[in-house]
Design an enzyme around this catalytic site. Structure first.
Site, PDB file in Angstrom:
ATOM      1  N   ASP A   1      23.140  51.728   1.909  1.00  0.00           N
ATOM      2  CA  ASP A   1      23.914  52.928   1.582  1.00  0.00           C
ATOM      3  C   ASP A   1      23.296  54.147   2.270  1.00  0.00           C
ATOM      4  O   ASP A   1      23.846  55.257   2.200  1.00  0.00           O
ATOM      5  CB  ASP A   1      24.082  53.117   0.063  1.00  0.00           C
ATOM      6  CG  ASP A   1      22.768  53.246  -0.675  1.00  0.00           C
ATOM      7  OD1 ASP A   1      21.699  53.138  -0.049  1.00  0.00           O
ATOM      8  OD2 ASP A   1      22.815  53.458  -1.912  1.00  0.00           O
ATOM      9  N   SER A   2      22.186  53.924   3.000  1.00  0.00           N
ATOM     10  CA  SER A   2      21.642  54.960   3.882  1.00  0.00           C
ATOM     11  C   SER A   2      22.654  55.334   4.954  1.00  0.00           C
ATOM     12  O   SER A   2      22.481  56.333   5.654  1.00  0.00           O
ATOM     13  CB  SER A   2      20.338  54.479   4.536  1.00  0.00           C
ATOM     14  OG  SER A   2      20.500  53.193   5.093  1.00  0.00           O
TER      15      SER A   2
ATOM     16  N   ASP B   1      24.670  46.862   0.501  1.00  0.00           N
ATOM     17  CA  ASP B   1      24.310  47.700  -0.643  1.00  0.00           C
ATOM     18  C   ASP B   1      25.507  47.984  -1.534  1.00  0.00           C
ATOM     19  O   ASP B   1      26.611  48.272  -1.033  1.00  0.00           O
ATOM     20  CB  ASP B   1      23.785  49.049  -0.142  1.00  0.00           C
ATOM     21  CG  ASP B   1      22.292  49.199  -0.347  1.00  0.00           C
ATOM     22  OD1 ASP B   1      21.715  48.464  -1.163  1.00  0.00           O
ATOM     23  OD2 ASP B   1      21.702  50.067   0.342  1.00  0.00           O
TER      24      ASP B   1
ATOM     25  N   LYS C   1      22.865  44.216  -2.685  1.00  0.00           N
ATOM     26  CA  LYS C   1      21.635  44.848  -3.176  1.00  0.00           C
ATOM     27  C   LYS C   1      22.014  45.963  -4.119  1.00  0.00           C
ATOM     28  O   LYS C   1      22.993  46.689  -3.872  1.00  0.00           O
ATOM     29  CB  LYS C   1      20.799  45.401  -2.019  1.00  0.00           C
ATOM     30  CG  LYS C   1      19.533  46.121  -2.494  1.00  0.00           C
ATOM     31  CD  LYS C   1      18.571  46.412  -1.377  1.00  0.00           C
ATOM     32  CE  LYS C   1      18.880  47.664  -0.589  1.00  0.00           C
ATOM     33  NZ  LYS C   1      18.954  48.913  -1.368  1.00  0.00           N
TER      34      LYS C   1
ATOM     35  N   GLU D   1      20.168  48.993  -7.053  1.00  0.00           N
ATOM     36  CA  GLU D   1      18.934  49.679  -7.445  1.00  0.00           C
ATOM     37  C   GLU D   1      18.731  49.671  -8.948  1.00  0.00           C
ATOM     38  O   GLU D   1      19.681  49.875  -9.706  1.00  0.00           O
ATOM     39  CB  GLU D   1      18.982  51.132  -6.940  1.00  0.00           C
ATOM     40  CG  GLU D   1      19.049  51.230  -5.425  1.00  0.00           C
ATOM     41  CD  GLU D   1      19.071  52.668  -4.912  1.00  0.00           C
ATOM     42  OE1 GLU D   1      18.871  53.607  -5.720  1.00  0.00           O
ATOM     43  OE2 GLU D   1      19.293  52.848  -3.698  1.00  0.00           O
TER      44      GLU D   1
ATOM     45  N   GLU E   1      10.163  50.228  -2.934  1.00  0.00           N
ATOM     46  CA  GLU E   1      10.196  51.429  -2.079  1.00  0.00           C
ATOM     47  C   GLU E   1       9.281  52.516  -2.626  1.00  0.00           C
ATOM     48  O   GLU E   1       9.302  52.821  -3.832  1.00  0.00           O
ATOM     49  CB  GLU E   1      11.641  51.964  -1.970  1.00  0.00           C
ATOM     50  CG  GLU E   1      11.693  53.252  -1.136  1.00  0.00           C
ATOM     51  CD  GLU E   1      13.072  53.638  -0.624  1.00  0.00           C
ATOM     52  OE1 GLU E   1      14.038  52.878  -0.832  1.00  0.00           O
ATOM     53  OE2 GLU E   1      13.159  54.722  -0.012  1.00  0.00           O
TER      54      GLU E   1
HETATM   55  O1  KIV Z   1      20.061  52.024   2.082  1.00  0.00           O
HETATM   56  C1  KIV Z   1      19.058  51.595   2.649  1.00  0.00           C
HETATM   57  O2  KIV Z   1      18.951  51.690   3.867  1.00  0.00           O
HETATM   58  C2  KIV Z   1      18.028  50.981   1.814  1.00  0.00           C
HETATM   59  C3  KIV Z   1      16.696  50.666   2.339  1.00  0.00           C
HETATM   60  C4  KIV Z   1      15.871  49.777   1.520  1.00  0.00           C
HETATM   61  C5  KIV Z   1      16.234  50.930   3.647  1.00  0.00           C
HETATM   62  O3  KIV Z   1      18.281  50.734   0.688  1.00  0.00           O
END
Ligand code: KIV
Length: 267
Positions: free
Chosen positions: A46-47, A85, A115, A117, A184
């Site tokens: 999500d970056s 993400d 993924k 969080e 992280e």
């Molecule tokens: O969104 C992202 O790029 C991440 C990282 C762990 C680099 O979650």
């Protein structure tokens, strides 16, 4: 031809001691280059919100945008495992919503895993998603979607209570069925302790050398994003100057008439 990686290969890499390499990608050309170079996992992070779309943080990115960016990466990744993400508010409301959105990243975008969080607070969500056979990579420590709670991008786990919570989070996501966990922005010694305590692989970003693998954002390692460069980023190439020079030359050749020549024209 090398076969496509699965989460089983990633689990075996921890057992054999082979480090896991992960980079982010949000489009076909970058994904193809890293896949051909032999990257183990491509994360459609999500970056994308910050390095691609120019937002201040990762919170604005939507499910539809994540699906849009995951599709070309999946098309390019012949060998690498593709993890997508789950964006902010796509899994926090309730378990049904979390499952539906995880399912969209698998069914509509073609990712092999998602993924999300969070630690203990999100363990039930991880269990609900893994129960329907969608592999989950967890992400604990400095979780960018929690920027407002953390008061900025701050190293987590420096105080004893925070370190104990981080270890509890790591154990909770493993027990919930995550196949790997991103650590992280935490002290290196704590990341090494977590890595030793878990049987699933740990993937570090600003978490030192004691993790089972490392992940970085592609724009950061290539010097494509000079807005903000955290201490944990190493610049492996500087392509910004090469791109600026190429664009500058194009502009001046168009202005001077040096381009196009007969070579680039049709008879
Ligand atoms: O969104 C992202 O790029 C991440 C990282 C762990 C680099 O979650």
């Amino acid at each position: 031809m090398k076969p496509k990686k699965t989460i089983l290969d990633i689990a075996l890499m921890k057992q054999s001691g082979e480090k896991i390499s992960i980079l982010t990608a949000y489009d076909y050309p970058f994904a193809q280059l890293m896949d051909q170079a032999g990257i183990d996992v491509i994360l459609v992070g999500d970056s994308v919100a910050t390095v691609f779309s120019g937002h201040e943080n990762t919170l604005p990115v939507t499910m539809d945008e994540m699906i849009y960016h995951t599709r070309p990466v999946v098309r390019a990744a012949k060998h690498a495992l593709v993890v997508a993400d789950m964006p902010f508010m796509s899994y926090q409301i309730d378990l049904a919503d979390a499952r539906r959105n995880a399912g969209r990243l698998i069914k509509e975008a073609g990712a092999q895993a998602v993924k999300l969080e969070g630690g203990q607070n999100i363990a039930a969500t991880i269990a609900a998603i893994t129960e329907i056979d969608i592999p989950v990579m967890a992400h604990i420590g400095l979780t960018p979607q929690s920027i407002h709670r953390m008061g900025g991008f701050k190293v987590q786990g420096r105080q004893d209570a925070q370190a104990a919570q981080l270890m509890a989070d790591a154990k909770a996501v493993e027990a919930a069925g995550a196949f790997a966990v991103v650590l992280e922005g935490i002290p290196a010694h704590l990341a090494a302790q977590v890595t030793a305590a878990l049987s699933i692989p740990t993937i570090g970003i600003g978490a030192g050398a004691g993790c089972d693998g490392q992940v970085l954002v592609i724009h950061d390692i290539l010097g494509l994003c000079d807005k903000y460069s955290p201490k944990f980023v190493k610049r492996f190439a500087d392509v910004q100057q090469i791109i600026s020079d190429g664009i500058g030359e194009y502009i001046s050749e168009v202005k001077s008439g040096a381009f196009p020549t007969a070579e680039h024209s049709f008879k």
